[in-house]
Design a protein around this motif. Structure first.
Motif, PDB file in Angstrom:
ATOM      1  N   THR A   1       1.051  -1.293  -0.065  1.00 49.78           N
ATOM      2  CA  THR A   1       0.172  -0.046   0.064  1.00 49.78           C
ATOM      3  C   THR A   1       1.114   0.990  -0.256  1.00 49.78           C
ATOM      4  O   THR A   1       0.505   2.191  -0.422  1.00 49.78           O
ATOM      5  N   PHE A   2       2.133   1.095   0.916  1.00 47.39           N
ATOM      6  CA  PHE A   2       3.103   2.282   0.803  1.00 47.39           C
ATOM      7  C   PHE A   2       3.659   2.813  -0.583  1.00 47.39           C
ATOM      8  O   PHE A   2       3.976   3.934  -1.427  1.00 47.39           O
ATOM      9  N   GLU A   3       4.140   1.252  -0.727  1.00 44.02           N
ATOM     10  CA  GLU A   3       5.326   1.457  -2.108  1.00 44.02           C
ATOM     11  C   GLU A   3       4.526   1.852  -3.070  1.00 44.02           C
ATOM     12  O   GLU A   3       4.639   2.266  -4.020  1.00 44.02           O
TER      13      GLU A   3
ATOM     14  N   GLY B   1       3.942   6.576  -4.813  1.00 48.40           N
ATOM     15  CA  GLY B   1       4.782   6.801  -5.090  1.00 48.40           C
ATOM     16  C   GLY B   1       5.654   8.067  -3.890  1.00 48.40           C
ATOM     17  O   GLY B   1       6.291   8.247  -3.956  1.00 48.40           O
ATOM     18  N   LEU B   2       5.154   7.973  -2.473  1.00 46.92           N
ATOM     19  CA  LEU B   2       6.450   8.586  -1.505  1.00 46.92           C
ATOM     20  C   LEU B   2       7.264   8.239  -1.203  1.00 46.92           C
ATOM     21  O   LEU B   2       7.475   6.434  -1.187  1.00 46.92           O
TER      22      LEU B   2
ATOM     23  N   VAL C   1      -3.878   7.275   1.174  1.00 45.75           N
ATOM     24  CA  VAL C   1      -2.381   6.750   1.522  1.00 45.75           C
ATOM     25  C   VAL C   1      -0.803   8.036   0.492  1.00 45.75           C
ATOM     26  O   VAL C   1      -1.407   8.956  -0.058  1.00 45.75           O
ATOM     27  N   ALA C   2      -0.959   9.091   2.137  1.00 44.77           N
ATOM     28  CA  ALA C   2       0.445   9.295   2.493  1.00 44.77           C
ATOM     29  C   ALA C   2      -0.250  11.158   1.995  1.00 44.77           C
ATOM     30  O   ALA C   2       0.691  12.278   1.653  1.00 44.77           O
ATOM     31  N   ILE C   3      -1.233  11.207   1.935  1.00 39.45           N
ATOM     32  CA  ILE C   3      -2.491  12.872   2.086  1.00 39.45           C
ATOM     33  C   ILE C   3      -2.890  13.392   3.659  1.00 39.45           C
ATOM     34  O   ILE C   3      -3.714  11.983   4.044  1.00 39.45           O
TER      35      ILE C   3
ATOM     36  N   ALA D   1      12.988   7.863   1.919  1.00 34.27           N
ATOM     37  CA  ALA D   1      13.534   9.077   3.307  1.00 34.27           C
ATOM     38  C   ALA D   1      12.006  10.605   3.492  1.00 34.27           C
ATOM     39  O   ALA D   1      12.765  10.584   4.074  1.00 34.27           O
ATOM     40  N   ASP D   2      11.247  10.547   2.660  1.00 38.75           N
ATOM     41  CA  ASP D   2      11.108  11.578   2.631  1.00 38.75           C
ATOM     42  C   ASP D   2       9.864  10.955   3.626  1.00 38.75           C
ATOM     43  O   ASP D   2       9.024  11.702   4.626  1.00 38.75           O
ATOM     44  N   ALA D   3       9.257  10.120   3.957  1.00 36.13           N
ATOM     45  CA  ALA D   3       8.478   9.568   5.070  1.00 36.13           C
ATOM     46  C   ALA D   3       8.654   9.535   6.122  1.00 36.13           C
ATOM     47  O   ALA D   3       8.169  10.084   6.822  1.00 36.13           O
TER      48      ALA D   3
END
Length: 236
Positions: A31-33, A36-37, A229-231, A40-42
């Motif tokens: 799900t994370f992969e 697109g984040l 995810v990532a928002i 290192a940024d996460a």
């Protein structure tokens, strides 16, 4: 306060000058992969890592994150000592019922009905839920209850009465935790959340529910937020 979901049970909480990662399973988490984040940024700016229990899909990248960022690890005693042996230097060990104090938030360990061990079968202490209370004077209404991996249990009523959580992070994927119907029942029966965020679904095809639709359907009339995810979600 901002809350960001990185898939599965991993959440980033930003409050005050602190950035807390809960259950940072990033590498190997589809799900994370797919979001697109970059890794290192996460993990950029992370000051604390908190773990609910010792399974690999929750411990995840804890050691690398703590070594890279200098983050403080918050975990039950046995799990904290295990990860100390993997290079985590700053430790705040605790156990069920205890509270860890930091500059911007407190974390209290609660019960969870699950298990906790390494892939090699090493016992890693009791599984827990986490109650997070920001300390900022401007943020008095956000009390987060990350349930960890768990079934419903009668003690949730005491958690609700004592901690009065307003934001529930709830596992819904079934097989290893509550499924949609049980998770919705627990939320409705025990809590008065202003926001409910489902997690622990969609990660492993054929093993967990693929999405949060069944849970959202069961929770009609309640405030369910299915994050992207990532928002970041800004809690107002």
């Amino acid at each position: 306060m901002q809350i960001t979901w990185y898939g599965h049970s991993c959440f980033k909480l930003e409050t005050g000058a602190s950035t807390l990662l809960i259950d940072p399973f990033l590498k190997g988490n589809p799900t994370f992969e797919k979001c697109g984040l970059a890794f290192a940024d996460a993990i950029k700016g992370v000051t604390h890592v908190a773990l609910t229990h010792g399974h690999g899909d929750h411990v995840g990248d804890t050691s690398e994150i703590c070594k890279t960022t200098g983050a403080t690890l918050i975990a039950v005693y046995e799990l904290a000592m295990h990860l100390k042996g993997q290079g985590c230097e700053k430790l705040e060990p605790g156990n069920t019922g205890g509270t860890i104090q930091s500059a911007d938030f407190n974390i209290t360990f609660t019960n969870a009905l699950h298990s906790s061990s390494s892939e090699a079968g090493i016992y890693l202490g009791n599984p827990c839920g986490l109650v997070i209370k920001p300390k900022a004077a401007t943020d008095t209404k956000h009390v987060i209850y990350h349930m960890g991996d768990t079934d419903m249990f009668a003690g949730m009523e005491l958690i609700a009465a004592f901690h009065q959580p307003t934001i529930g992070i709830v596992p819904i994927g079934d097989r290893f935790t509550m499924g949609a119907k049980a998770a919705a029942f627990a939320c409705r029966r025990f809590f008065t959340f202003s926001t409910v965020i489902p997690c622990h679904y969609g990660t492993f095809a054929g093993m967990l529910d693929p999405d949060a639709k069944a849970f959202a359907d069961e929770m009609k009339g309640h405030h369910v937020t299915v994050p992207k995810v990532a928002i970041p979600l800004t809690m107002t």
